[in-house]
Enzyme design. Structure first.
Site, PDB file in Angstrom:
ATOM      1  N   GLU A   1     -15.142  63.863  47.979  1.00  0.00           N
ATOM      2  CA  GLU A   1     -15.553  62.695  47.191  1.00  0.00           C
ATOM      3  C   GLU A   1     -14.409  61.718  47.024  1.00  0.00           C
ATOM      4  O   GLU A   1     -14.627  60.515  46.854  1.00  0.00           O
ATOM      5  CB  GLU A   1     -16.049  63.136  45.823  1.00  0.00           C
ATOM      6  CG  GLU A   1     -17.357  63.909  45.881  1.00  0.00           C
ATOM      7  CD  GLU A   1     -17.200  65.339  46.386  1.00  0.00           C
ATOM      8  OE1 GLU A   1     -16.077  65.881  46.352  1.00  0.00           O
ATOM      9  OE2 GLU A   1     -18.215  65.915  46.822  1.00  0.00           O
TER      10      GLU A   1
ATOM     11  N   HIS B   1     -25.176  70.879  37.845  1.00  0.00           N
ATOM     12  CA  HIS B   1     -26.196  70.197  38.635  1.00  0.00           C
ATOM     13  C   HIS B   1     -27.369  69.698  37.798  1.00  0.00           C
ATOM     14  O   HIS B   1     -28.390  69.311  38.359  1.00  0.00           O
ATOM     15  CB  HIS B   1     -26.727  71.117  39.736  1.00  0.00           C
ATOM     16  CG  HIS B   1     -25.758  71.350  40.849  1.00  0.00           C
ATOM     17  ND1 HIS B   1     -24.535  71.959  40.655  1.00  0.00           N
ATOM     18  CD2 HIS B   1     -25.812  71.040  42.159  1.00  0.00           C
ATOM     19  CE1 HIS B   1     -23.905  72.043  41.809  1.00  0.00           C
ATOM     20  NE2 HIS B   1     -24.642  71.490  42.739  1.00  0.00           N
TER      21      HIS B   1
HETATM   22  C1  LIG Z   1     -17.553  68.923  44.914  1.00  0.00           C
HETATM   23  C2  LIG Z   1     -18.902  69.184  45.497  1.00  0.00           C
HETATM   24  N1  LIG Z   1     -19.395  68.359  46.452  1.00  0.00           N
HETATM   25  C3  LIG Z   1     -20.606  68.563  46.987  1.00  0.00           C
HETATM   26  C4  LIG Z   1     -21.390  69.605  46.574  1.00  0.00           C
HETATM   27  C5  LIG Z   1     -22.780  69.834  47.199  1.00  0.00           C
HETATM   28  N2  LIG Z   1     -22.749  71.001  48.083  1.00  0.00           N
HETATM   29  C6  LIG Z   1     -23.089  72.240  47.657  1.00  0.00           C
HETATM   30  S1  LIG Z   1     -22.925  73.413  48.867  1.00  0.00           S
HETATM   31  C7  LIG Z   1     -22.415  72.263  49.987  1.00  0.00           C
HETATM   32  C8  LIG Z   1     -22.086  72.658  51.404  1.00  0.00           C
HETATM   33  C9  LIG Z   1     -21.023  73.713  51.430  1.00  0.00           C
HETATM   34  O1  LIG Z   1     -20.769  74.077  52.759  1.00  0.00           O
HETATM   35  P1  LIG Z   1     -19.718  75.230  53.054  1.00  0.00           P
HETATM   36  O2  LIG Z   1     -18.467  74.990  52.265  1.00  0.00           O
HETATM   37  O3  LIG Z   1     -19.575  75.337  54.525  1.00  0.00           O
HETATM   38  O4  LIG Z   1     -20.365  76.539  52.449  1.00  0.00           O
HETATM   39  P2  LIG Z   1     -21.731  77.199  52.953  1.00  0.00           P
HETATM   40  O5  LIG Z   1     -22.822  76.554  52.160  1.00  0.00           O
HETATM   41  O6  LIG Z   1     -21.860  76.946  54.424  1.00  0.00           O
HETATM   42  O7  LIG Z   1     -21.576  78.649  52.640  1.00  0.00           O
HETATM   43  C10 LIG Z   1     -22.362  70.987  49.413  1.00  0.00           C
HETATM   44  C11 LIG Z   1     -21.953  69.757  50.110  1.00  0.00           C
HETATM   45  C12 LIG Z   1     -20.858  70.449  45.575  1.00  0.00           C
HETATM   46  N3  LIG Z   1     -21.577  71.489  45.111  1.00  0.00           N
HETATM   47  N4  LIG Z   1     -19.630  70.213  45.065  1.00  0.00           N
END
Ligand SMILES: Cc1ncc(C[n+]2csc(CCOP(=O)(O)OP(=O)(O)O)c2C)c(N)n1
Ligand SMILES: Cc1ncc(C[n+]2csc(CCOP(=O)(O)OP(=O)(O)O)c2C)c(N)n1
Ligand SMILES: [Mg+2]
Ligand SMILES: [Mg+2]
Lengths: 324, 401, 324, 401
Positions: free
Chosen positions: A62, A131
């Protein structure tokens, strides 16, 4: 003119401005700027403009979306940073110490045509903690140098986004999906809803009711029953938190003598505090009341969060109390 | 530092591949950058500066006019800061506010800026007077800002830490450590959007590498293949903290290895060495090969802020608790300005008299700007309510209405 | 008992608690915990405790100071994160989404014995923009789950720091150097000033004046002239912004019928907004007024920032107006 | 991945030197860590796992009891998530809220946790059920939390994304990406302060490496020589974004090179390979040699969140727009659970019947916890006002007073 979901209405505004401005750029987090309209017609800004103006969304960062977009804006290119509700706060310092201060700090040299489009919040069960927030607009309204708008229906959402994209100052734009509960006709052509202009949705004589975004949707739901209870309520949607259109609200309270503020933000230092404080000073003797989400994080269980959220029944109750 | 050069060479090649992965093929980018021909042309004269180990580089291949300009810019930076310092010490002008002196680091700013075009961007930090002067900052407006005058760059709103000149691509000094890396990456992104050849350079200190914005700026520049350059002016201290206590890396540019971006160290006390390294980085950037991380080993002769240990007419601050005077003297012995002057004279680019004349003119100009600042009007109190938003003022809520 | 500078008084509190708690740890940014007392006696926590409990200050990385300290606190080890005013806001999200929410989000499992000690702000000329802020306490008070204290003199500073260090919840502690303008006797032994307890500094009948930190120092400076003007002012220092001791303030306004709030924070959504809003609802008909720093970043030039800052003369003026 | 092993070896050596620079000599730390003897002892049996290229490692040197436990934990994680998934799909319980399934990634969590002691810390993320179960999480309390019951781990306040068990060193799952790296570094710092042998492990996805907290956690762990381990579960996607579009690094652990910390990739579909790598990292941590960055190449069989493409009785989600079914099937062919079972049987650690019995018991236990959750009471509405601060409630401001 036809009802349109707010995300589609907003993208209509963005599409129009991006077509009008060959460099306007949008950085965003995971919600690709694609939406379907009422007739199944699709707006797909990603396909229309593509990288670099609309990159594929990229990293979870962000500080890049907002800090990078601020850098883009400083070069005179209007920029949009679009992200979910729990994310922009990661860049709070950049908004507080840079985005909001740069024009003043530089004696007026720096223009900041930047729209921070915060999406997706609301007091929803099951998500909890980070959330299911609402009312973050008050955090940004406390920052000098940033404008803050919170539409409560798709029509205002499109009009306010258009204004925000044409503004030379940073605007934080809050889109609560719940506002689709206020279905509205939305013109296909572009139009503006001026930043700083309140909307008197219903005139009345007994009581002034004020709220923004999702709280205003609940107010709308409560209006019929309030009328049925024989209360003539004047209903106002400020639409902008900063600069706050306090005169329209104060003028109404002058008339009704009573103010009820509804907010899905917290009790302490939420938008309701500023509205009540200003009205209290401008309209001595007015009766004042508020219904807000408590000073607690949002719990996950439906039993708890629903009970804690100001909704139509609670608003009707409050209106009766305040006019009793 | 020998082992740094291979890094760069090797990593530079990795550039386009990274750019490719991020969805911008080198070809695409070169359209933005104005055609492969250009990139090629730039490449060719990069060779010049590859003499020896690159730690000290002479004037070979640098046009006389260019080296004279670089010398003059270093003199302006040096004597403007010395002039303001003297005014602070004299105490007759009631000067106040922050003033972070960069005396000793002029080769870093002038060497990098010599590789830039007028329309390139820089994002500076709290110790940025030298960056601004090297990028063409107006000494009159700078002096007036130090005096918090209406005629200053920021109309008295900003003072030393926030001097900005958007018209010259100077996105501003900044009182906060770190955002310059995001602003520069953003400005570089903007250049890509507009299809210009502009590059954006972020200047930060050895302390600025420790915050997340440094990582974010560089990582996104690598991901999108942005024409961004990060210059870390490693002057050995973060306020009173030795760099070696703030980071487990001895050579800060090694961080670039973890991002697979071009990275190298340079002698921050040799303006032509900095120029050579910066030129390579600029060529890489304009060719769409992504960011470069440059670590300049340098030193600030004065204290972090303020004038502890400083005396009128004496360059440098001595007797500070966190560093030895011998260390200060050792770095002053490396002073880049006399070093360049000796080269200019020895290579008969200028005579010593011409060099002296140039120095005297610069000093006279500085004195003139300070006198003009003295005479200039202060801002009206009410002005503080302006410039919050364009074309409107906020209410004077300090007075109960 | 003898006057002590506030930084010394605070370190007395930290020293006492660190001696009492063998693991309490402090991460901090560039102000080593060393201070000189009135007799030239020195407290040097760095030498006394040393790394790892008090490391040499280390990197410019506020997210580490606060996020790392939160991790330390989650293991049951009380932690302090000490940094200058413009810095803690870099970790705002960590306070908003983690520090303040973890206890609630986990159903009460997580204790957060964490003190975020923010230092050095104030409306000082010459720094501009990011280094002359005040009133950030309102930003943190808007966050559920964090307590916020703002001492206005060295005695309260020591007593509130002791309370904060013994609290199981996160406390943001604001130290404004200007409070040394309220010189005070400070006992050498440890004592507490309870979080959430207001201090009625002077009783009066005509008008209630409220403010915290540097604003309260200006109120103190104004008291003599206000009295000379024949105004009997009741002067209250809430000392805690969250939980806000509103009852003490409301009780006073019940008596005086008038409230004047002074704040060096901004007009919109600063502490003054919450105090005025709550009093307006609790004490209908009270006359309300405020004097705050405008909704602008702090400019550098003395002419501007001094004019914009609520000081003794402006407070006297406001008191006269409100009681006229 | 061959070329990763040298990285590690070499970087591991760099550990103490870095630690030294940060002011904590290895000797100091070993006092905390309980004496050099221990570190030595641990080192010795690390060798075991250095067979071949380390990408697939057998049971050699792993006590039967240990491998049986690891198998059981993988089964618990797998079938608990499958059980909850079935309940969601059946739709009879009115389940709601977030649910990020980690099925497919069980080898990462169980392999790492097998190298930890009970009092070690983990800081997890949104996809953390498997981490919690591997660290000893109570399936009854987990099921109840998914049902938002008073009997849940978080009393219904948190739901899937925030399950926490401080008593087991589980600092919690988290709905926000990134803070776990700071929390783990902080917990590791706390261990150093208390002079324990504890280590702290942060789990994050391939997307979590892109935010500043990742850099901050690792950099400070390197600076202070903290017993911290970062495990990046690279499952190839950040929601719908392929990892290769989110970072210019192909191998995310390469980032460790820029911090000069130990870093390596591991086969995240082979629990014993993960165990071996984790053991080396834990030994390094307990020996005061600082942090290790581990990248586990793995895959989530289901969608990012929710149950798009999922069917009752079928493992995995198919027909998703951003990935091919062939890709999903390829990873399922690598499934770590049958892989371990085949080894257990082939090495006659268990008979196939015993393995089946264990699986049946686990399934029965899961069913039992779900039934118990069904019967458990929901929290009172008013409870939402508690736990903001210890021992006090906030006011019900939703009702105008
Ligand atoms: C600071 C923040 N930005 C965005 C999100 C929204 N978000 C939740 S899970 C996710 C993807 C995470 O991907 P990864 O780190 O590869 O973990 P995976 O879900 O693949 O296990 C996002 C963008 C969040 N929860 N927190
Ligand atoms: C985010 C942030 N943290 C802390 C500070 C306070 N501060 C100002 S300058 C400085 C030291 C900077 O050191 P370095 O980056 O090495 O630059 P130098 O001063 O040596 O040129 C610090 C800690 C700040 N301005 N911003
Ligand atoms: Mg430095
Ligand atoms: Mg992933």
């Amino acid at each position: 003119m036809v009802n349109k979901p707010s995300n589609f209405a907003i993208l209509e505004a963005v599409q129009h401005e991006m077509r009008a401005n060959p460099h306007m750029t949008m950085l965003y987090e995971y919600q690709r700027p694609v939406a379907m309209g009422p007739m199944g017609n699709v707006i797909d800004l990603y396909t229309e403009f593509g990288a670099p103006r609309i990159p594929d969304w990229g990293p979870i960062d962000e500080e890049w979306f907002i800090g990078g977009a601020a850098g883009i804006a400083m070069t005179g290119v209007p920029a949009i940073a679009h992200m979910p509700s729990m994310c922009s706060v990661r860049s709070f310092e950049l908004i507080f110490n840079q985005v909001g201060k740069l024009r003043h700090m530089t004696g007026g040299q720096v223009n900041m045509p930047l729209v921070i489009w915060q999406d997706g919040a609301g007091r929803n069960p099951g998500l909890a903690g980070q959330h299911a927030d609402a009312g973050q607009e008050a955090l940004y309204a406390a920052i000098p140098g940033v404008k803050v708008v919170v539409p409560s229906n798709p029509y205002d959402a499109k009009g306010l986004m258009t204004s925000a994209l044409r503004d030379g100052d940073p605007v934080v734009f809050f889109h609560y999906p719940a506002i689709d509960g206020n279905a509205m006709d939305v013109p296909d052509d572009d139009y503006v809803v001026n930043i700083g202009e309140a909307n008197v949705v219903q005139e009345g004589t007994d009581l002034t009711i004020v709220g923004v975004g999702p709280a205003f949707v609940e107010i709308t739901r409560a209006m019929e029953e309030i009328a049925a209870a024989g209360i003539s309520a004047e209903v106002i949607d400020p639409r902008t938190i900063k600069p706050l259109p306090i005169d329209a609200i104060a003028a109404s309270v002058e008339k009704t003598g009573k103010l009820l503020v509804i907010d899905h933000g917290h009790e302490t230092l939420g938008t309701s505090s500023e509205i009540i404080a200003r009205v209290a000073m401008l309209v001595p003797g007015a009766r004042l009341g508020r219904s807000t989400f408590p000073d607690a994080p949002p719990p996950g269980a439906r039993e708890m969060i629903s009970w804690m959220t100001p909704d139509a029944p609670k608003i009707v109750e409050a209106a009766k109390q305040l006019t009793a | 530092m020998r082992d740094d050069t291979p890094d760069t060479a090797q990593q530079a090649d990795a550039g386009p591949q990274d750019a490719g992965k991020s969805g911008f093929s080198r070809r695409n980018f070169l359209q933005f950058a104005g055609g492969a021909g250009l990139a090629g042309a730039l490449m060719s004269n990069a060779g010049m500066a590859r003499a020896g180990n690159g730690w000290t580089v002479g004037l070979e291949g640098v046009p006389d006019e260019k080296s004279r300009q670089m010398y003059e810019l270093m003199l302006k930076s040096r004597w403007w800061e010395e002039g303001i310092k003297e005014a602070f010490l004299a105490g007759n002008d009631g000067l106040y506010g922050a003033f972070h002196i960069s005396v000793g680091e002029e080769a870093c700013s002038v060497g990098v800026m010599a590789a830039l075009n007028e329309d390139d961007y820089i994002a500076s930090n709290h110790r940025g007077h030298s960056h601004l002067i090297a990028k063409g900052g107006d000494l009159h407006k700078m002096s007036a800002e130090i005096f918090f005058r209406e005629t200053g760059y920021n109309r008295g709103f900003g003072g030393s830490m926030h001097i900005t000149d958007v018209s010259k691509g100077i996105l501003g000094m900044n009182g906060i450590i770190g955002p310059q890396f995001l602003f520069a990456a953003g400005a570089a992104y903007s250049a890509k959007v507009r299809g210009t050849e502009q590059v954006a350079v972020a200047f930060g200190g050895d302390g600025s590498v420790n915050n997340g914005w440094y990582y974010s700026g560089l990582r996104n520049a690598a991901l999108y293949g942005l024409p961004m350059i990060a210059v870390v002016e490693n002057n050995g201290y973060q306020m009173s903290m030795p760099q070696q206590n703030t980071n487990s890396l001895q050579n800060l540019h090694d961080f670039g290895a973890g991002l697979k971006i071009a990275h190298e160290a340079v002698n921050g006390m040799d303006v032509m060495a900095v120029y050579a390294v910066a030129k390579r980085a600029v060529e890489r950037a304009r060719a769409g090969e992504g960011p470069t991380l440059i670590e300049a080993k340098t030193y600030r002769y004065y204290d972090h802020a303020g004038l502890a240990g400083a005396k009128p007419g004496v360059m440098g601050a001595f007797g500070l608790p966190y560093r030895s005077d011998a260390e200060v003297r050792a770095w002053i012995a490396e002073d880049p300005i006399p070093k360049l002057r000796r080269q200019l004279v020895a290579n008969s680019v200028m005579t010593d008299d011409e060099a002296q004349a140039m120095e005297d003119e610069v000093k006279a100009l500085v004195a003139e700007t300070i006198e003009a600042a003295r005479q200039a009007p202060s801002p009206k109190a009410e002005a503080g309510l302006e410039h919050v938003f364009a074309g409107m003022t906020v209410s004077p809520s300090q007075f109960m209405s």
